[in-house]
Design an enzyme around this catalytic site. Structure first.
Site, PDB file in Angstrom:
ATOM      1  N   CYS A 107       0.879  -1.175   0.000  1.00 55.43           N
ATOM      2  CA  CYS A 107       0.000   0.000   0.000  1.00 55.43           C
ATOM      3  C   CYS A 107       0.917   1.225   0.000  1.00 55.43           C
ATOM      4  CB  CYS A 107      -0.886  -0.027   1.244  1.00 55.43           C
ATOM      5  SG  CYS A 107      -1.997   1.382   1.350  1.00 55.43           S
ATOM      6  N   CYS A 114      -2.552  15.198   2.732  1.00 56.60           N
ATOM      7  CA  CYS A 114      -3.739  15.099   1.879  1.00 56.60           C
ATOM      8  C   CYS A 114      -4.653  16.275   2.204  1.00 56.60           C
ATOM      9  CB  CYS A 114      -4.466  13.775   2.162  1.00 56.60           C
ATOM     10  SG  CYS A 114      -5.922  13.498   1.119  1.00 56.60           S
ATOM     11  N   CYS A 118     -10.938  13.889   5.089  1.00 60.83           N
ATOM     12  CA  CYS A 118     -11.825  12.846   5.619  1.00 60.83           C
ATOM     13  C   CYS A 118     -11.611  12.702   7.127  1.00 60.83           C
ATOM     14  CB  CYS A 118     -11.549  11.511   4.926  1.00 60.83           C
ATOM     15  SG  CYS A 118     -11.786  11.597   3.139  1.00 60.83           S
ATOM     16  N   CYS A 335      -4.069   4.614   8.712  1.00 59.65           N
ATOM     17  CA  CYS A 335      -3.237   5.280   7.715  1.00 59.65           C
ATOM     18  C   CYS A 335      -2.833   6.674   8.200  1.00 59.65           C
ATOM     19  CB  CYS A 335      -4.036   5.396   6.414  1.00 59.65           C
ATOM     20  SG  CYS A 335      -3.093   6.162   5.115  1.00 59.65           S
TER      21      CYS A 335
END
Length: 343
Positions: A107, A114, A118, A335
């Site tokens: 991954c 980012c 989210c 993550c």
């Protein structure tokens, strides 16, 4: 390192042959250099069949590109490893290697940070710092292969960053990683995860490359989705599902619907039934992801029986669904969390 030097791992084999020609050398040398890069050459001096004069010239105008493994953690639960890589500018990115019996999946990140925001993801907490170049995405794979001594067979673009927000570099990366004389990873072994940038999903479909598309949906209701994912303010559910249907039509590939289950937020029977209504008849599969607890966020994971009840409702209504098994949960959780802790 000079800003004017060219990163050789940003080239396909054909482009590298052209580049070598442009500096006054025969194009076949480009293929030789390309082969050395994907055999793991770290310096131009490692390239034994390249004349010294050309190696010196390459040193002046280009660089191979080598990320540094800043930290590597091995899980005591399974064969998962998490990596932090230091980029040339000192920024840090994160990758994960999952070793299954029949395949090795990595991954990878494609941005530093980012900007999608989210709420269940630690990668977004500081916003976007910059996009990764193709070579910086590729080198994560090369360094992991070298570290574990095994070939990486499957890729997931689901680390830090939104691949479709770094679309040009992602397109180039996909081309290079598929090169038969390079990493030679088949498109069907690559999954790209997006939070739903509908126009870019359509552009990706128009490329007609058969990679797997995964859409982060996380709620069947627009208003609820906006609370979880700010991108939903720009692209309503109808638009992103239309883009998924277009992708299926163009590539004939099943789309994965990623659905993070958050206790008391999106895990009710009502939500399951609305999800069934939205996805009925679509070539898709739902991947249920019990959310990781992120210290800086207030979301919690539902209990196990609740998770499997949600899955069973979908299955009984002919919506294929699986619950993602958490890998390497003892070495960094969600993550972006390992990177944040390290910083």
């Amino acid at each position: 390192m000079s800003q004017n030097k060219v990163a050789l791992k940003n080239f396909t084999e054909e482009e590298l042959k052209e580049f070598v020609k442009s500096i006054g050398e025969p194009s076949f040398r480009g293929s030789q250099i390309y082969s050395w890069i994907y055999k793991g050459a770290k310096t131009f001096d490692d390239m034994k069949n390249i004349p010294k004069s050309l190696r010196e010239k390459l040193e002046e105008v280009s660089f191979i590109g080598n990320l540094k493994i800043e930290l590597s953690l091995k899980s005591n639960i399974d064969k998962t490893r998490k990596y932090l890589f230091e980029l040339n500018d000192g920024n840090i990115i994160e990758s994960v290697m999952m070793d299954y019996e029949d395949r090795v999946t990595v991954c990878i990140s494609n941005q530093v940070g980012c900007r999608m925001g989210c709420r269940f993801c630690a990668s977004t907490l500081e916003g976007l710092i910059r996009n990764l170049e193709p070579w910086e995405i590729i080198d994560q794979i090369l360094k992991i292969q070298e570290d574990i001594g095994k070939r990486v067979s499957n890729l997931v673009l689901m680390g830090s960053g939104e691949p479709l927000d770094n679309f040009e570099n992602t397109k180039k990366f996909l081309k290079i990683v598929n090169d038969k004389n390079g990493l030679n990873i088949g498109y069907r072994h690559i999954t790209l995860s997006t939070c739903g940038i509908a126009p870019k999903m359509m552009e990706l479909a128009d490329l007609e490359i058969p990679i797997n598309l995964a859409l982060s949906l996380h709620s069947p209701y627009d208003e609820k989705r906006k609370e979880i994912m700010p991108i939903a303010n720009a692209y309503p559910i109808k638009d992103i599902l239309d883009a998924c249907k277009y992708y299926i039509k163009k590539t004939n590939r099943r789309v994965t619907i990623e659905y993070s289950l958050i206790k008391g937020v999106n895990d009710s029977e009502k939500e399951a039934k609305e999800l069934i209504r939205l996805l009925k008849g679509m070539l898709c599969h739902v991947n249920l992801i019990p959310v990781n607890n992120v210290e800086e966020r207030d979301f919690k994971r539902p209990d196990k029986s609740h998770i499997y009840r949600f899955r069973d409702i979908l299955e009984k209504n002919n919506i294929p669904a699986t619950v993602r098994i958490s890998m390497g949960s003892d070495i960094g959780g969600a993550c972006g969390q390992l990177r944040r802790k390290h910083k």
